[in-house]
Each structure stands twice: as C-alpha cells, then as structure tokens.
Scaffold this motif. Sequence first.
Motif, PDB file in Angstrom:
ATOM      1  N   CYS A 184      34.367  49.953  25.632  1.00  0.00           N
ATOM      2  CA  CYS A 184      35.628  50.655  25.880  1.00  0.00           C
ATOM      3  C   CYS A 184      36.261  50.932  24.518  1.00  0.00           C
ATOM      4  N   TYR A 197      29.289  44.078  33.438  1.00  0.00           N
ATOM      5  CA  TYR A 197      29.593  44.215  34.861  1.00  0.00           C
ATOM      6  C   TYR A 197      28.754  43.187  35.612  1.00  0.00           C
ATOM      7  N   PRO A 254      36.762  46.498  36.986  1.00  0.00           N
ATOM      8  CA  PRO A 254      36.653  47.193  35.697  1.00  0.00           C
ATOM      9  C   PRO A 254      37.991  47.782  35.238  1.00  0.00           C
ATOM     10  N   SER A 255      38.807  48.251  36.186  1.00  0.00           N
ATOM     11  CA  SER A 255      40.085  48.863  35.808  1.00  0.00           C
ATOM     12  C   SER A 255      41.057  47.843  35.246  1.00  0.00           C
ATOM     13  N   SER A 257      40.250  45.150  33.607  1.00  0.00           N
ATOM     14  CA  SER A 257      39.787  44.812  32.265  1.00  0.00           C
ATOM     15  C   SER A 257      40.136  45.911  31.261  1.00  0.00           C
ATOM     16  N   ALA A 258      40.007  47.169  31.670  1.00  0.00           N
ATOM     17  CA  ALA A 258      40.340  48.279  30.777  1.00  0.00           C
ATOM     18  C   ALA A 258      41.843  48.313  30.488  1.00  0.00           C
ATOM     19  N   GLY A 268      38.819  51.958  34.955  1.00  0.00           N
ATOM     20  CA  GLY A 268      37.761  51.285  34.228  1.00  0.00           C
ATOM     21  C   GLY A 268      36.382  51.836  34.503  1.00  0.00           C
ATOM     22  N   TRP A 269      36.188  52.433  35.681  1.00  0.00           N
ATOM     23  CA  TRP A 269      34.875  53.012  36.001  1.00  0.00           C
ATOM     24  C   TRP A 269      34.537  54.165  35.056  1.00  0.00           C
ATOM     25  N   GLU A 271      36.410  54.487  31.855  1.00  0.00           N
ATOM     26  CA  GLU A 271      36.646  54.020  30.484  1.00  0.00           C
ATOM     27  C   GLU A 271      35.457  53.246  29.926  1.00  0.00           C
ATOM     28  N   TRP A 272      34.788  52.456  30.772  1.00  0.00           N
ATOM     29  CA  TRP A 272      33.643  51.671  30.301  1.00  0.00           C
ATOM     30  C   TRP A 272      32.381  52.524  30.321  1.00  0.00           C
TER      31      TRP A 272
END
Length: 292
Positions: A184, A197, A254-255, A257-258, A268-269, A271-272
């Motif tokens: 990211c 992940y 994921p969102s 964490s972002a 996050g889906w 951004e990562w």
Amino acid sequence: MSSTPKTIQIFLPGGDPRGVRIAEITTRIVQVIEVPRTLLTDFLAMEQSSQVGVYVLVGEEAGDDDRRVYVGQSGDLRARLAQHHQKKDFWQRALVLISRTNSLTQTHALFLEWYVLKQLRQAGRFSDENGNAGSRPHTPPPLEADCMEIFETGSTLFSTLGYPLFDPLVAVTEAENPAEHFFCHSPGTGVDGKGLYTAEGFVVLAGSLGRLANAPSIGEANERWRQQLIEANVMRPEGEAKVVFNKDHLFSSPSASAMALLGRRANGWIEWKNADGVTLDELKRSNLGEDA
C-alpha cells in the motif's frame, strides 16, 4: 498444531451459546471451559472448579487492538478465580484447562503455566499481565511428554472457542514468500505498507509506514480508533508526519488496514496491490466463481 481431522464437542451447561462453554476432543481427556466473568459464580458451583488446572484470563476492553491476558495455575481453581474476581479488573472471560479424569497434578500445572506463557509471548497476539515469566520448572521426561500432549489438545480447543492464543499471525511460509505480499503506497504522504491477506483478515507487517495525520473525512470514530492503535503500541509516531508499525497486526478487513495506514477512508481491496501492481480485488475476489 496438528492438522489431522478431529471431532470437537462443545457442551453448553446453561443452554446459552454466550454462556459457559465446555470444549473437548471426543477421544481425549482434556477440557477447556470458557467462563464469562458475569457467570463466574455458575462455574464455581461446578465440580470442575475444585480441580487442578491452568487458566487464562482474557481482557478485551479496548477491542482487538489491546487484547490482554493473564496466565495462572492452581490446585484450587475455585479459590484462585474468586480471588482474581476481587483483585483483577481487566478481564472479561476465563479459559480454564482441566482433565476430565481429574488427573492433572501440580507438577503438570506448573510446567503448563510456564509453557503456555512462553508460547503465548512467542505468538505475540496478546499482551500479558504476568510480568516476570519465571524459570522452567523441573519436570521428569515422562511427565513433560504428557504436558506437551495436553498443550497440543488445549491449543486446539482454545482456537476452536475463538482464542488462537498460540497461533502466529503469519505463517513462516507466507512471510517468506514474496508472491503472498501486498503493498500500500501513497508517495505524497510517505505511506509505505506491506501486508498479507490471511484466512483471519489482513495483516499489516511490522515496519510498515503510515500517515500520522487524519484526513477530515475520516470521521471522529475512525480518528479515535487510529489513536487507540497508537496508545496500544501497535503503531508509533515517527517524526512529525509518520507512524511505523511496531509489530505485525491483524485487521478484520483489507479496508481497515488501509485506513490505519492512510489516515483516511479507503477501499483496501483497491489500495493493496502485489509487486506487479495487481489489486487484491483482482487476485482474491473478482475472479471467484469464474470457470477454471
């Protein structure tokens, strides 16, 4: 932990899945009893509370970002847990490991207390309230072999009840495989995150750099949440503009964490991305259901 198939039984003595739960592998003598603090009196009335056992007090007052435990053992669980109820404020649940045949001895319990704490600290998921870990107790080899088998069973039961105390956040095979890594980046803010992940969520790896400031659009609740991550020492301020992750940390999505890294709402889906710039969404979500 062994990956062989197992049959696990969970008994609800009060009929409430949110109440006392007793877990066991049907072919073994070890039980783990999960006791909500509010129902401690019910457990103390059960015959199991008079046995020798090892226990883990679990506190999650600040949520998953500040999960604390205390590990202990006693030849009189009833008296010891009643004492902790009076003197320790942080915990909400007790996980009690005993033998169905009442065959644990004080020697078993002393070794298991030491070994549980050692493995818990090695996994790094929970911070403990024990202070000095003490030294390894003398245990004859046959008894130590018994303890290792008891620990393996107990570890499986703890995880089944929702407390993977001894499981590392990231498997060694994942951590060492560049193909599993996601990144990211936000060059204008210095964000430089690295993560994995996993089956439990998204793990941001230690050393990842995030933005200290919050965008106005992040909202008060999320701003407080990021501050809790700092207070829990998950990430620490570095200089005037950045935060650095002190340790690997599991986020539920994921969102989340972002957003922790970027200081703003984030998908996050998207951004990562992997090393080739392919998004997490493309690799792990969009192709689900497609013909092979």
